[in-house]
Scaffold this motif. Structure first.
Motif, PDB file in Angstrom:
ATOM      1  N   GLU A 143       0.822  -1.206   0.000  1.00 17.62           N
ATOM      2  CA  GLU A 143       0.000   0.000   0.000  1.00 17.62           C
ATOM      3  C   GLU A 143       0.861   1.264   0.000  1.00 17.62           C
ATOM      4  OE1 GLU A 143      -2.635  -0.152   3.334  1.00 17.62           O
ATOM      5  OE2 GLU A 143      -3.729  -1.890   2.562  1.00 17.62           O
ATOM      6  N   GLN A 144       1.951   1.239   0.765  1.00 15.61           N
ATOM      7  CA  GLN A 144       2.825   2.400   0.866  1.00 15.61           C
ATOM      8  C   GLN A 144       3.637   2.619  -0.400  1.00 15.61           C
ATOM      9  OE1 GLN A 144       5.194   1.738   4.356  1.00 15.61           O
ATOM     10  NE2 GLN A 144       3.523   2.234   5.762  1.00 15.61           N
ATOM     11  N   LYS A 145       4.008   1.520  -1.054  1.00 14.25           N
ATOM     12  CA  LYS A 145       4.852   1.618  -2.249  1.00 14.25           C
ATOM     13  C   LYS A 145       4.266   0.719  -3.343  1.00 14.25           C
ATOM     14  CE  LYS A 145       9.676   1.681  -3.496  1.00 14.25           C
ATOM     15  NZ  LYS A 145      11.043   1.408  -3.078  1.00 14.25           N
ATOM     16  N   PRO A 146       3.345   1.233  -4.139  1.00 12.67           N
ATOM     17  CA  PRO A 146       2.671   0.412  -5.152  1.00 12.67           C
ATOM     18  C   PRO A 146       3.609  -0.128  -6.234  1.00 12.67           C
ATOM     19  CG  PRO A 146       1.581   2.547  -4.918  1.00 12.67           C
ATOM     20  CD  PRO A 146       2.815   2.572  -4.085  1.00 12.67           C
ATOM     21  N   SER A 147       4.749   0.498  -6.441  1.00  9.20           N
ATOM     22  CA  SER A 147       5.667   0.049  -7.493  1.00  9.20           C
ATOM     23  C   SER A 147       6.611  -1.044  -7.017  1.00  9.20           C
ATOM     24  CB  SER A 147       6.483   1.239  -7.999  1.00  9.20           C
ATOM     25  OG  SER A 147       7.296   1.744  -6.952  1.00  9.20           O
ATOM     26  N   LEU A 148       6.414  -1.560  -5.824  1.00 11.29           N
ATOM     27  CA  LEU A 148       7.321  -2.546  -5.233  1.00 11.29           C
ATOM     28  C   LEU A 148       7.422  -3.813  -6.071  1.00 11.29           C
ATOM     29  CD1 LEU A 148       9.097  -3.296  -2.791  1.00 11.29           C
ATOM     30  CD2 LEU A 148       7.054  -4.265  -1.744  1.00 11.29           C
ATOM     31  N   GLU A 149       6.296  -4.369  -6.484  1.00  6.72           N
ATOM     32  CA  GLU A 149       6.320  -5.614  -7.257  1.00  6.72           C
ATOM     33  C   GLU A 149       6.992  -5.420  -8.614  1.00  6.72           C
ATOM     34  OE1 GLU A 149       2.852  -8.140  -7.366  1.00  6.72           O
ATOM     35  OE2 GLU A 149       2.097  -7.151  -5.559  1.00  6.72           O
ATOM     36  N   ALA A 150       6.762  -4.293  -9.250  1.00  6.91           N
ATOM     37  CA  ALA A 150       7.405  -4.026 -10.542  1.00  6.91           C
ATOM     38  C   ALA A 150       8.919  -3.915 -10.382  1.00  6.91           C
ATOM     39  CB  ALA A 150       6.844  -2.749 -11.152  1.00  6.91           C
ATOM     40  N   GLU A 151       9.361  -3.292  -9.298  1.00  7.80           N
ATOM     41  CA  GLU A 151      10.800  -3.181  -9.036  1.00  7.80           C
ATOM     42  C   GLU A 151      11.406  -4.551  -8.749  1.00  7.80           C
ATOM     43  OE1 GLU A 151      11.427  -0.352  -5.917  1.00  7.80           O
ATOM     44  OE2 GLU A 151      10.372   1.231  -6.987  1.00  7.80           O
ATOM     45  N   GLN A 152      10.674  -5.405  -8.035  1.00  9.16           N
ATOM     46  CA  GLN A 152      11.165  -6.750  -7.761  1.00  9.16           C
ATOM     47  C   GLN A 152      11.296  -7.551  -9.046  1.00  9.16           C
ATOM     48  OE1 GLN A 152       8.261  -8.090  -4.887  1.00  9.16           O
ATOM     49  NE2 GLN A 152       9.685  -7.767  -3.200  1.00  9.16           N
ATOM     50  N   ARG A 153      10.310  -7.437  -9.932  1.00 12.35           N
ATOM     51  CA  ARG A 153      10.381  -8.147 -11.217  1.00 12.35           C
ATOM     52  C   ARG A 153      11.549  -7.651 -12.059  1.00 12.35           C
ATOM     53  NH1 ARG A 153       4.513  -7.897 -10.982  1.00 12.35           N
ATOM     54  NH2 ARG A 153       3.786  -9.984 -10.502  1.00 12.35           N
ATOM     55  N   LYS A 154      11.791  -6.344 -12.026  1.00 13.52           N
ATOM     56  CA  LYS A 154      12.907  -5.768 -12.780  1.00 13.52           C
ATOM     57  C   LYS A 154      14.239  -6.293 -12.240  1.00 13.52           C
ATOM     58  CE  LYS A 154      14.839  -1.316 -14.100  1.00 13.52           C
ATOM     59  NZ  LYS A 154      14.756   0.136 -13.914  1.00 13.52           N
ATOM     60  N   GLY A 155      14.377  -6.364 -10.934  1.00 14.93           N
ATOM     61  CA  GLY A 155      15.601  -6.895 -10.329  1.00 14.93           C
ATOM     62  C   GLY A 155      15.798  -8.359 -10.634  1.00 14.93           C
ATOM     63  N   ARG A 156      14.715  -9.118 -10.610  1.00 13.87           N
ATOM     64  CA  ARG A 156      14.815 -10.534 -10.934  1.00 13.87           C
ATOM     65  C   ARG A 156      15.253 -10.719 -12.387  1.00 13.87           C
ATOM     66  NH1 ARG A 156      10.878 -15.656 -10.627  1.00 13.87           N
ATOM     67  NH2 ARG A 156      11.831 -16.709 -12.374  1.00 13.87           N
ATOM     68  N   ALA A 157      14.679  -9.947 -13.286  1.00 15.05           N
ATOM     69  CA  ALA A 157      15.045 -10.054 -14.702  1.00 15.05           C
ATOM     70  C   ALA A 157      16.511  -9.701 -14.904  1.00 15.05           C
ATOM     71  CB  ALA A 157      14.156  -9.142 -15.540  1.00 15.05           C
ATOM     72  N   LEU A 158      16.996  -8.753 -14.139  1.00 19.55           N
ATOM     73  CA  LEU A 158      18.386  -8.330 -14.271  1.00 19.55           C
ATOM     74  C   LEU A 158      19.345  -9.422 -13.808  1.00 19.55           C
ATOM     75  CD1 LEU A 158      20.384  -5.963 -14.797  1.00 19.55           C
ATOM     76  CD2 LEU A 158      20.110  -5.387 -12.387  1.00 19.55           C
ATOM     77  N   LEU A 159      19.012 -10.099 -12.702  1.00 23.09           N
ATOM     78  CA  LEU A 159      19.955 -11.038 -12.101  1.00 23.09           C
ATOM     79  C   LEU A 159      19.706 -12.503 -12.442  1.00 23.09           C
ATOM     80  CD1 LEU A 159      20.180  -9.431  -8.568  1.00 23.09           C
ATOM     81  CD2 LEU A 159      21.811  -9.258 -10.426  1.00 23.09           C
ATOM     82  N   TRP A 160      18.469 -12.903 -12.666  1.00 24.07           N
ATOM     83  CA  TRP A 160      18.169 -14.330 -12.755  1.00 24.07           C
ATOM     84  C   TRP A 160      17.666 -14.790 -14.107  1.00 24.07           C
ATOM     85  CZ3 TRP A 160      20.070 -17.234  -9.105  1.00 24.07           C
ATOM     86  CH2 TRP A 160      20.324 -16.674  -7.872  1.00 24.07           C
ATOM     87  N   ASP A 161      16.839 -14.030 -14.753  1.00 23.10           N
ATOM     88  CA  ASP A 161      16.252 -14.472 -16.015  1.00 23.10           C
ATOM     89  C   ASP A 161      17.304 -14.374 -17.115  1.00 23.10           C
ATOM     90  OD1 ASP A 161      13.936 -14.809 -14.619  1.00 23.10           O
ATOM     91  OD2 ASP A 161      13.019 -12.954 -15.293  1.00 23.10           O
ATOM     92  N   LYS A 162      17.601 -15.489 -17.729  1.00 18.60           N
ATOM     93  CA  LYS A 162      18.642 -15.548 -18.755  1.00 18.60           C
ATOM     94  C   LYS A 162      18.029 -15.758 -20.131  1.00 18.60           C
ATOM     95  CE  LYS A 162      21.801 -15.559 -15.593  1.00 18.60           C
ATOM     96  NZ  LYS A 162      22.512 -14.406 -15.239  1.00 18.60           N
ATOM     97  N   GLN A 163      18.745 -15.315 -21.145  1.00 23.62           N
ATOM     98  CA  GLN A 163      18.330 -15.524 -22.522  1.00 23.62           C
ATOM     99  C   GLN A 163      18.593 -16.978 -22.901  1.00 23.62           C
ATOM    100  OE1 GLN A 163      16.802 -13.291 -24.422  1.00 23.62           O
ATOM    101  NE2 GLN A 163      16.896 -11.811 -22.752  1.00 23.62           N
ATOM    102  N   PRO A 164      17.821 -17.536 -23.812  1.00 22.50           N
ATOM    103  CA  PRO A 164      18.075 -18.915 -24.260  1.00 22.50           C
ATOM    104  C   PRO A 164      19.460 -19.030 -24.902  1.00 22.50           C
ATOM    105  CG  PRO A 164      15.973 -18.110 -25.095  1.00 22.50           C
ATOM    106  CD  PRO A 164      16.654 -16.958 -24.422  1.00 22.50           C
ATOM    107  N   ILE A 165      20.077 -20.180 -24.727  1.00 24.24           N
ATOM    108  CA  ILE A 165      21.418 -20.420 -25.268  1.00 24.24           C
ATOM    109  C   ILE A 165      21.320 -20.837 -26.730  1.00 24.24           C
ATOM    110  CG2 ILE A 165      23.463 -21.886 -25.074  1.00 24.24           C
ATOM    111  CD1 ILE A 165      22.822 -22.155 -22.102  1.00 24.24           C
ATOM    112  N   ASP A 166      22.104 -20.179 -27.570  1.00 29.47           N
ATOM    113  CA  ASP A 166      22.183 -20.536 -28.981  1.00 29.47           C
ATOM    114  C   ASP A 166      23.245 -21.630 -29.111  1.00 29.47           C
ATOM    115  OD1 ASP A 166      22.137 -20.691 -31.703  1.00 29.47           O
ATOM    116  OD2 ASP A 166      23.066 -18.729 -32.048  1.00 29.47           O
TER     117      ASP A 166
END
Length: 61
Positions: free
Chosen positions: A15-38
């Motif tokens: 409630e205090q910070k509505p953008s919290l989930e979007a920031e968490q998803r952005k951080g996860r994409a930066l550190l964990w989500d990888k592109q498929p290997i060619d």
């Protein structure tokens, strides 16, 4: 309905910070989500690699 202290805390944070989930998803994409290997590119990299000599610092001997 019963809500645990942790659930209440998380709901309050959202409630205090509505953008919290979007920031968490952005951080996860930066550190964990990888592109498929060619596979073609990775095999090309493996075949073009130059082997290292056993004695790296004494190559002139």
């Amino acid at each position: 309905m019963y809500l645990s202290d942790i659930t209440q805390f998380i709901n309050q944070m959202k409630e205090q910070k509505p953008s919290l989930e979007a920031e968490q998803r952005k951080g996860r994409a930066l550190l964990w989500d990888k592109q498929p290997i060619d596979l073609d590119e990775s095999s090309e990299i493996k075949t073009s690699r130059v082997e290292q000599t056993p004695y790296v610092y004494y190559q002139n001997f």
